[in-house]
Design a protein around this motif. Structure first.
Motif, PDB file in Angstrom:
ATOM      1  N   ALA A 177       0.846  -1.293  -0.108  1.00  0.00           N
ATOM      2  CA  ALA A 177       0.068   0.085   0.025  1.00  0.00           C
ATOM      3  C   ALA A 177       0.912   1.197  -0.055  1.00  0.00           C
ATOM      4  O   ALA A 177       1.741   1.283   0.794  1.00  0.00           O
ATOM      5  N   GLY A 178       0.470   2.161  -0.897  1.00  0.00           N
ATOM      6  CA  GLY A 178       1.347   3.470  -0.848  1.00  0.00           C
ATOM      7  C   GLY A 178       2.171   3.216  -2.020  1.00  0.00           C
ATOM      8  O   GLY A 178       2.805   4.495  -2.460  1.00  0.00           O
ATOM      9  N   GLU A 179       2.922   2.176  -2.238  1.00  0.00           N
ATOM     10  CA  GLU A 179       4.080   2.186  -3.255  1.00  0.00           C
ATOM     11  C   GLU A 179       3.463   2.265  -4.783  1.00  0.00           C
ATOM     12  O   GLU A 179       4.159   2.358  -5.797  1.00  0.00           O
ATOM     13  N   GLY A 180       2.112   2.063  -4.972  1.00  0.00           N
ATOM     14  CA  GLY A 180       1.711   2.031  -6.443  1.00  0.00           C
ATOM     15  C   GLY A 180       0.548   3.204  -6.568  1.00  0.00           C
ATOM     16  O   GLY A 180      -0.024   3.428  -5.641  1.00  0.00           O
ATOM     17  N   ALA A 181       0.090   3.612  -7.671  1.00  0.00           N
ATOM     18  CA  ALA A 181      -0.671   4.381  -7.799  1.00  0.00           C
ATOM     19  C   ALA A 181      -1.230   4.535  -9.464  1.00  0.00           C
ATOM     20  O   ALA A 181      -0.628   3.803 -10.276  1.00  0.00           O
ATOM     21  N   MET A 182      -2.395   5.179  -9.675  1.00  0.00           N
ATOM     22  CA  MET A 182      -3.216   5.078 -10.800  1.00  0.00           C
ATOM     23  C   MET A 182      -3.451   6.622 -11.137  1.00  0.00           C
ATOM     24  O   MET A 182      -3.834   7.365 -10.080  1.00  0.00           O
TER      25      MET A 182
END
Length: 314
Positions: free
Chosen positions: A129-134
Motif C-alpha cells: 500500500a502506498g507504493e503504487g498509484a493510478m
C-alpha cells in the motif's frame, strides 16, 4: 433468440456503492438468489455487506471483485428470465471480463466468485500500500500519454493501462513515476491529469507476480467454449479455445485494458446497441464517446431493465 446487433458489457472496479441493487432485489428474485449463491461460495454474507457495510469495506479489492461479479451476473439472470434477447457479443472492462465469461457459459459462477476474490487479494498484495498509484489523463492522444510515461519512468514502472475512450486514458505504476507522468501529461497539453483513489497499480508489469500466483488456480477450474463470443481486453478479439481463454485471463492482470479497441471491434461486427449489465453507467458513457452510432443502455434498476427490454424487442 439472438440479436446480431446487440452486445452486453460488464463494468469493472469503481462501480460499487453501498445500497446498490436494492430496488432490483425487491422485484427480481434472481438478485437475492445470486447473492445467496455467492455468499455460500465466499463464506460470508455478501448481500449484507453491500447493503449495510461501509464504503471502505466494499472498496477492498478482494471484496469489490466478487461483489461486482455477483451484481452483474444477477442482473444478466434477471434479463434472461424476463425474455431478454441473447447478445451477439460480450465484453467486460478488466474485472468485468470475468462477468462476461460467466454469462457466456465459460465457467461456473461459484468458481468465478472464488477466483476473483483470490485475484483481488493477490493484486492487492503484489504491491505494498502506498507504493503504487493510478491516474486518469483526459484530453491527450494515446501516443502522447505513452511518450509521457516513457520519459517519466526513470527506471521505475509507469504505463498506459486503460484505453477507455478517445482522449481518456488511465496510467498506473510506481507512485513517484505516476506523479512525474501526471506532470508530463499536463505539460504535453492534457486537459486534466489526476490521481485516482486506487491503492494498487493494476494492469502493469508490477502485477505479474499476482498473475503467476493466480495462473495455477485458473488452470484448475473447468473452462468451456463460450456460448456467446467474448471480446477480450488483451487483444480486442474473441477466442473459442478454453485453454487460450485461461491464458488471456492470466495475461489480462498485467496487460493494458484495450477498451476502445474492444468497442470498435464489436461495432465493426455490426453491433449498434450495448447494454451495460451491472451497477453504474460508466461503460455506456464511454461507448458513446468511442462510436456515436452506438446506442447504450444500463439495466441496474427494474425501470431501466424494462426500458432496455422494450428497446431491444422493437
Amino acid at each position: 433468440m439472438t440479436s446480431e446487433r446487440l452486445a452486453f458489457v460488464f463494468p469493472g472496479q469503481g462501480s460499487q456503492q453501498i445500497g446498490m441493487l436494492a430496488d432490483a432485489a425487491k422485484e427480481f428474485p434472481e438478485v437475492p438468489a445470486t447473492f445467496s449463491e455467492a455468499s455460500e461460495a465466499l463464506g460470508y454474507d455478501l448481500w449484507d455487506l453491500c447493503q449495510n457495510g461501509q464504503q471502505a469495506d466494499i472498496n477492498l479489492t478482494e471484496r469489490t471483485q466478487p461483489l461486482l461479479l455477483t451484481a452483474s451476473v444477477a442482473l444478466y439472470r434477471a434479463w434472461v428470465a424476463r425474455g431478454g434477447i441473447s447478445p451477439a457479443r460480450m465484453a467486460g472492462h478488466s474485472l468485468g471480463e470475468w462477468s462476461a465469461l460467466v454469462c457466456s457459459g465459460v465457467l461456473a459462477f461459484p468458481d468465478a466468485v472464488r477466483l476473483v476474490r483470490e485475484r483481488g487479494r493477490l493484486m492487492q498484495e503484489a504491491v505494498p500500500a502506498g507504493e503504487g498509484a493510478m491516474a486518469a489523463v483526459i484530453g491527450l492522444e494515446d501516443a502522447a500519454v505513452e511518450a509521457a510515461c516513457a520519459e517519466s519512468a526513470q527506471g521505475e514502472v509507469v504505463a498506459a493501462v486503460n484505453y477507455n475512450s478517445h482522449g481518456q486514458v488511465v496510467i498506473a505504476g510506481s507512485s513517484a513515476a505516476v506523479s512525474r507522468a501526471i506532470e508530463a501529461c499536463k505539460a504535453a497539453g492534457a486537459k486534466r491529469a489526476m490521481p485516482l483513489p486506487v491503492s494498487a497499480p493494476f494492469h502493469t508489469e508490477l502485477m505479474r507476480p499476482a498473475a503467476e500466483k493466480l495462473a495455477p488456480q485458473i488452470d484448475a477450474i473447468e473452462f468451456r467454449s463460450p456460448e456467446v463470443p467474448v471480446v477480450h481486453n488483451v487483444h480486442a478479439k474473441t477466442e473459442s479455445d478454453p485453454a487460450a481463454i485461461k491464458q488471456l485471463m492470466v495475461e489480462q492482470i498485467y496487460s493494458p485494458v484495450r477498451w476502445t479497441a474492444c468497442v470498435q471491434a464489436m461495432a465493426g461486427e455490426g453491433i449498434n446497441t450495448l447494454i451495460e449489465c451491472g451497477p453504474g453507467k460508466v461503460l455506456a458513457g464511454l461507448a458513446k464517446r468511442i462510436d456515436r452510432q452506438i446506442t447504450a443502455h444500463n439495466i441496474e434498476s427494474p425501470a431501466q431493465l424494462q426500458e432496455a427490454l422494450q428497446a431491444t424487442a422493437d
